[in-house]
Write a protein that holds these residues in place. Sequence first.
Motif, PDB file in Angstrom:
ATOM      1  N   PRO A   1     -71.201  -0.869 -27.832  1.00  0.00           N
ATOM      2  CA  PRO A   1     -70.248  -1.917 -28.192  1.00  0.00           C
ATOM      3  C   PRO A   1     -70.739  -2.669 -29.427  1.00  0.00           C
ATOM      4  O   PRO A   1     -71.950  -2.752 -29.656  1.00  0.00           O
ATOM      5  CB  PRO A   1     -70.235  -2.826 -26.960  1.00  0.00           C
TER       6      PRO A   1
ATOM      7  N   ARG B   1     -69.412   4.958 -27.532  1.00  0.00           N
ATOM      8  CA  ARG B   1     -70.281   4.391 -28.566  1.00  0.00           C
ATOM      9  C   ARG B   1     -70.809   3.042 -28.083  1.00  0.00           C
ATOM     10  O   ARG B   1     -70.187   2.405 -27.203  1.00  0.00           O
ATOM     11  CB  ARG B   1     -69.501   4.166 -29.853  1.00  0.00           C
TER      12      ARG B   1
ATOM     13  N   PRO C   1     -62.973  -1.590 -14.282  1.00  0.00           N
ATOM     14  CA  PRO C   1     -63.120  -1.104 -15.659  1.00  0.00           C
ATOM     15  C   PRO C   1     -62.742  -2.162 -16.696  1.00  0.00           C
ATOM     16  O   PRO C   1     -63.312  -2.208 -17.784  1.00  0.00           O
ATOM     17  CB  PRO C   1     -62.158   0.080 -15.722  1.00  0.00           C
ATOM     18  N   SER C   2     -61.814  -3.064 -16.342  1.00  0.00           N
ATOM     19  CA  SER C   2     -61.396  -4.088 -17.310  1.00  0.00           C
ATOM     20  C   SER C   2     -62.473  -5.146 -17.536  1.00  0.00           C
ATOM     21  O   SER C   2     -62.371  -5.945 -18.461  1.00  0.00           O
ATOM     22  CB  SER C   2     -60.111  -4.762 -16.828  1.00  0.00           C
ATOM     23  N   GLU C   3     -63.505  -5.172 -16.707  1.00  0.00           N
ATOM     24  CA  GLU C   3     -64.581  -6.150 -16.883  1.00  0.00           C
ATOM     25  C   GLU C   3     -65.713  -5.601 -17.742  1.00  0.00           C
ATOM     26  O   GLU C   3     -66.696  -6.281 -17.992  1.00  0.00           O
ATOM     27  CB  GLU C   3     -65.135  -6.583 -15.513  1.00  0.00           C
ATOM     28  N   MET C   4     -65.581  -4.365 -18.167  1.00  0.00           N
ATOM     29  CA  MET C   4     -66.630  -3.785 -19.037  1.00  0.00           C
ATOM     30  C   MET C   4     -66.397  -4.239 -20.475  1.00  0.00           C
ATOM     31  O   MET C   4     -65.355  -4.806 -20.794  1.00  0.00           O
ATOM     32  CB  MET C   4     -66.563  -2.256 -18.983  1.00  0.00           C
ATOM     33  N   ILE C   5     -67.377  -4.001 -21.330  1.00  0.00           N
ATOM     34  CA  ILE C   5     -67.151  -4.289 -22.753  1.00  0.00           C
ATOM     35  C   ILE C   5     -67.331  -2.996 -23.557  1.00  0.00           C
ATOM     36  O   ILE C   5     -68.053  -2.085 -23.150  1.00  0.00           O
ATOM     37  CB  ILE C   5     -68.090  -5.400 -23.299  1.00  0.00           C
ATOM     38  N   GLY C   6     -66.676  -2.944 -24.710  1.00  0.00           N
ATOM     39  CA  GLY C   6     -66.795  -1.787 -25.609  1.00  0.00           C
ATOM     40  C   GLY C   6     -65.983  -0.590 -25.143  1.00  0.00           C
ATOM     41  O   GLY C   6     -65.498  -0.550 -24.002  1.00  0.00           O
ATOM     42  N   ASN C   7     -65.798   0.380 -26.012  1.00  0.00           N
ATOM     43  CA  ASN C   7     -65.122   1.651 -25.694  1.00  0.00           C
ATOM     44  C   ASN C   7     -63.777   1.455 -25.009  1.00  0.00           C
ATOM     45  O   ASN C   7     -63.447   2.170 -24.052  1.00  0.00           O
ATOM     46  CB  ASN C   7     -66.040   2.530 -24.826  1.00  0.00           C
ATOM     47  N   GLU C   8     -63.009   0.488 -25.491  1.00  0.00           N
ATOM     48  CA  GLU C   8     -61.748   0.122 -24.835  1.00  0.00           C
ATOM     49  C   GLU C   8     -60.802   1.316 -24.746  1.00  0.00           C
ATOM     50  O   GLU C   8     -60.250   1.606 -23.669  1.00  0.00           O
ATOM     51  CB  GLU C   8     -61.077  -1.038 -25.588  1.00  0.00           C
ATOM     52  N   GLN C   9     -60.625   2.004 -25.894  1.00  0.00           N
ATOM     53  CA  GLN C   9     -59.656   3.106 -25.881  1.00  0.00           C
ATOM     54  C   GLN C   9     -60.121   4.254 -24.992  1.00  0.00           C
ATOM     55  O   GLN C   9     -59.330   4.849 -24.266  1.00  0.00           O
ATOM     56  CB  GLN C   9     -59.420   3.598 -27.310  1.00  0.00           C
TER      57      GLN C   9
ATOM     58  N   ARG D   1     -62.036   4.053 -22.402  1.00  0.00           N
ATOM     59  CA  ARG D   1     -61.890   3.649 -20.993  1.00  0.00           C
ATOM     60  C   ARG D   1     -60.470   3.915 -20.530  1.00  0.00           C
ATOM     61  O   ARG D   1     -60.244   4.417 -19.427  1.00  0.00           O
ATOM     62  CB  ARG D   1     -62.185   2.144 -20.859  1.00  0.00           C
ATOM     63  N   PHE D   2     -59.529   3.587 -21.396  1.00  0.00           N
ATOM     64  CA  PHE D   2     -58.122   3.788 -21.053  1.00  0.00           C
ATOM     65  C   PHE D   2     -57.807   5.287 -20.953  1.00  0.00           C
ATOM     66  O   PHE D   2     -57.163   5.735 -20.005  1.00  0.00           O
ATOM     67  CB  PHE D   2     -57.246   3.118 -22.117  1.00  0.00           C
TER      68      PHE D   2
END
Lengths: 114, 389
Positions: free
Chosen positions: B155, B153, B11-19, B21-22
Motif C-alpha cells: 500500500p 502491491r 475485506p473492506s477493513e484492509m488497506i491497499g490493493n483496493e481493485q 480485493r474487489f
Amino acid sequence: MNVVVGGWFTLPRLGRDAFALLMKQGVVYDKAMGFKFDPLTDIQSAVRTIRSATGEDVDVMLRCLICSKVACPGCPYLSVCDRTEVSSLCLCEEHSPEKSVFEAYGKAFVTSFS
Amino acid sequence: MWVEKYRPKRPSEMIGNEQVRFVLSAWLAAWKPGGKAALLMGPPGVGKTTLVALLAKERGMNLVELNASDARTKERLRVRMGEAVNATSLLGERSLIFLDEVDGLAGRSDYGAIDFIKDAVKESQNPIIMAANDPDSDEVRKLSSSTIPMRFRPPPPREVEMLLREIARRENLEVGEEELRAYATGAGGDVRNAVNSLQSRSTSRAETYKDTAISASKAFNMFFEAKDSAEAATALRKLSLQPFEKIRELQRSVLRSGLPPEKLAAAMRIISNVDLAMGRIVKSGDWRMLRYIDAQLANDLQPLVRGSKYSQDDLPFTTLLRIWNDSKRIKEVSEKYAARAHTSGASARSQDLPFVFFLCSGRRFREEFERALDLDEGYDKLLSKEAAR
C-alpha cells in the motif's frame, strides 16, 4: 509526462516492438481511448519501455479513493513513494489529514467496489 | 500483539490493493467448477493470506490452507489436497483451497507437483487460490495457463500512515506527524512491520523511530533489553548490518555477556543453528527464508540473553584503526618484497619478513631496505616498530 494509474493516456506512435512489449507488460490499449495502467500492469517495466521509446520521463500518479482526484500533488511522501510499485489508489492532501479518514476510506471502498 | 488486535475483520477493513480485493471477491462469487484458479502475486506483508481468510469467512466457506513449499511432491499434495478438491460438507458448506507459496515448489522433488495442481484446478469442485511472492518464478509461469493472475502491491505510505494514525487514536497514543511518517515509510510497504514498530514505540518510549538510521550498538542494546520477541524483532529489523554480520556481532556479544554456562551453551547452540540456516539460504539462493533468521533470533535467542548488555569489541576504535592501517602497510611491504625476491606474498609474509623486520632494527639496513623497495618515510616508523617487537 504524467500518467495517472487507472486513467487513459496517449502516446506517440512507438513502433511494433515497443507496443508489443507494453501489451506484454499488461498495459491496456483501446484504439479510441489510448493506453491505461491497471492493477495488473507491471508499471515499473511499462514506464521503462515508454521512457526508452519516447525519450520522455514518466511521472506516475495515483488517484484518491475517496474523491477520485489525483492524490500525489502536495503529498509529503512524494520523494520516497515509488508509485510504480505501490497499489493503485491512495488518499489526497484534502482527505488524508481528516480525523475520520479511516472510516471514510472504508466507506469509499464499499461504495466504489460493490 | 497489535497486528492481531487490529487484524481486519472484513475485506473492506484492509488497506491497499483496493481493485484487486474487489476483483478477487468478484472472481470467488462467480466461480464455477472447472473454472481457473486465482493466483495472487506480491511481496510478503501486503495482505494476500489475510484477504483469502477474510473472503472465506465472509462467504461461510471452509478454508483449507496448504503451504506448497511444505508439501512439494505430487504424493504429499494429493494426500493433503485430495479430499478438499471434491468434498462439500454434509450441510453443503463449500471449501476454499488456498495454496500458499507456490513459487516454493522448486527443485527435483517437485516433479509432478505442478501437473497435479493443474489437474486439480480442472477437476476441483471447490475454488482454488494460490499465492506466490515472486511473479517471475518458473512455477508461476508454468501455472499461468490454469490461473488468473492478480498482482498485489504494497500500500502507498499515506494509507499505511492512515492505519497507524487510527491505531494510535484507538490506543490513546500520542504520536507526532513526522514520527508516523517515519513508521509508514520505514516499513517498506509491509503493514505488519509498520504496526509492530508503532507497538514497540508505545512499549519502549526511548526507542528511536528512524527505522534505518539507528546505530548498531543502539539496535543491539534494544535487542538485549527487549521485553518480548516483537520488540526484539523490531530491533533486529532496524539494524542495517548484513545478516552474517548481525549473527557474528550477536555471537561476540553473547560470548562476553557473562551468562551462566548452561544458558551460554543454549544461546550458542541457537546462534550456531541460525548460522547454519544462513549458510543454507546463501547456498540455495532462497532469500525469502531470510525473514526467519530475525524471527529465530528474536523468539529463541532473545529470552536467553534478555537483560544482558551489548558488548562490542574490547579495543577502542582508534586502536582498531591503527591495527588495520599497520596490517595494510605490512601487506604492501610484503607484496613489494615478494616482487623483488621472486616469491609469493604469503611466503614473504610468513617466512622472510620476520627476519627482514628483525634486521630493520639496524638503521643502515632499514634505510637500504626502504630504498630498495622504494618505500616512503611513512614506512620507516612501521619498520622500526616491527623491528622492536
